[in-house]
Motif scaffolding. Structure first.
Motif, mmCIF file in Angstrom:
data_model
loop_
_atom_site.group_PDB
_atom_site.id
_atom_site.type_symbol
_atom_site.label_atom_id
_atom_site.label_comp_id
_atom_site.label_asym_id
_atom_site.label_seq_id
_atom_site.Cartn_x
_atom_site.Cartn_y
_atom_site.Cartn_z
ATOM 1 N N GLN A 62 0.824 -1.205 0.000
ATOM 2 C CA GLN A 62 0.000 0.000 0.000
ATOM 3 C C GLN A 62 0.859 1.255 0.000
ATOM 4 O OE1 GLN A 62 -3.530 -0.100 -0.270
ATOM 5 N NE2 GLN A 62 -2.974 1.958 -0.933
ATOM 6 N N GLU A 63 1.946 1.257 0.789
ATOM 7 C CA GLU A 63 2.865 2.396 0.799
ATOM 8 C C GLU A 63 3.447 2.632 -0.594
ATOM 9 O OE1 GLU A 63 5.831 1.621 3.764
ATOM 10 O OE2 GLU A 63 4.355 1.631 5.394
ATOM 11 N N ASP A 64 3.873 1.557 -1.255
ATOM 12 C CA ASP A 64 4.420 1.677 -2.608
ATOM 13 C C ASP A 64 3.376 2.206 -3.590
ATOM 14 O OD1 ASP A 64 7.026 0.993 -2.155
ATOM 15 O OD2 ASP A 64 6.962 -0.887 -3.290
ATOM 16 N N LEU A 65 2.160 1.679 -3.505
ATOM 17 C CA LEU A 65 1.102 2.136 -4.400
ATOM 18 C C LEU A 65 0.775 3.606 -4.173
ATOM 19 C CD1 LEU A 65 -1.249 -0.967 -4.292
ATOM 20 C CD2 LEU A 65 0.097 -0.175 -6.249
ATOM 21 N N ASP A 66 0.702 4.018 -2.917
ATOM 22 C CA ASP A 66 0.408 5.421 -2.615
ATOM 23 C C ASP A 66 1.523 6.348 -3.077
ATOM 24 O OD1 ASP A 66 -2.055 4.848 -1.459
ATOM 25 O OD2 ASP A 66 -1.254 4.769 0.585
ATOM 26 N N LEU A 67 2.759 5.934 -2.868
ATOM 27 C CA LEU A 67 3.909 6.773 -3.196
ATOM 28 C C LEU A 67 4.211 6.814 -4.689
ATOM 29 C CD1 LEU A 67 6.273 8.504 -2.185
ATOM 30 C CD2 LEU A 67 7.570 6.391 -1.867
ATOM 31 N N LYS A 68 4.045 5.703 -5.363
ATOM 32 C CA LYS A 68 4.469 5.624 -6.761
ATOM 33 C C LYS A 68 3.314 5.694 -7.750
ATOM 34 C CE LYS A 68 8.405 3.041 -5.152
ATOM 35 N NZ LYS A 68 8.869 1.723 -4.826
ATOM 36 N N LEU A 69 2.270 4.951 -7.517
ATOM 37 C CA LEU A 69 1.163 4.914 -8.478
ATOM 38 C C LEU A 69 0.149 6.029 -8.230
ATOM 39 C CD1 LEU A 69 -0.379 3.599 -10.805
ATOM 40 C CD2 LEU A 69 -1.446 2.085 -9.118
ATOM 41 N N PHE A 70 -0.425 6.070 -7.032
ATOM 42 C CA PHE A 70 -1.473 7.061 -6.784
ATOM 43 C C PHE A 70 -0.930 8.486 -6.793
ATOM 44 C CE2 PHE A 70 -3.751 3.292 -5.278
ATOM 45 C CZ PHE A 70 -4.896 3.440 -6.046
#
Length: 161
Positions: A105-113
């Motif tokens: 989730q941290e990766d998705l928030d930081l990179k994708l979202f």
């Protein structure tokens, strides 16, 4: 790039810093974003020593509110965004089966979202001006195996063999 406004997330170090240097040297108005105020100050001062000017903005791009606030400040300070480089985030190397839901989730928030949210904010202006660039930088090393080590070449063995 004269007078184009370029925004670089993750702009205080590594690829982002190098991209900021090139855009500033090309005459763009450059905004660098990162979470660490000290890193941003150091990056801005280092570029200033080379006669390059950038504006720095503390922003945790994994938070939608931070992105919105940074975008408003950048537009007020520099004008509408012409170029967005979504570069925030570092690679965390670990085995796939060991990556927790929280880490994903941290990766998705930081990179994708972060890329989606920032792009959504700058897109209308780019569309209205019929000019703009959005570039997404992502390091895939975080989720793949390390390459095997190569044996050092023997000095007796020529390089062309």
């Amino acid at each position: 790039m004269k007078d184009r406004v370029a925004v670089i997330t993750g702009g205080s170090k590594g690829i982002g810093f190098a991209v900021a240097r090139q855009f500033a040297a090309s005459g763009a108005k450059v905004a660098i974003l990162a979470r660490g105020a000290a890193d941003l100050t150091a990056a801005r001062e280092l570029l200033a020593k080379d006669g390059l000017e950038v504006r720095d903005y503390v922003c945790d791009v994994s938070k939608a509110e931070n992105i919105g606030n940074a975008h408003e400040r950048i537009v007020a300070d520099l004008g509408s965004v012409d170029i967005l480089i979504n570069n925030a985030g570092t690679a965390r190397t670990m085995a796939f089966e060991n990556i927790s839901d929280e880490a994903w989730q941290e990766d998705l928030d930081l990179k994708l979202f972060a890329a989606i949210r920032f792009s959504r904010l700058v897109w209308p202006g780019m569309k209205a001006r019929k000019w703009g660039r959005i570039i997404n930088v992502l390091n895939t090393y975080a989720k793949r195996r390390r390459p095997p080590r190569r044996r050092p070449r023997s000095p007796a063995r020529p390089a062309w063999r």
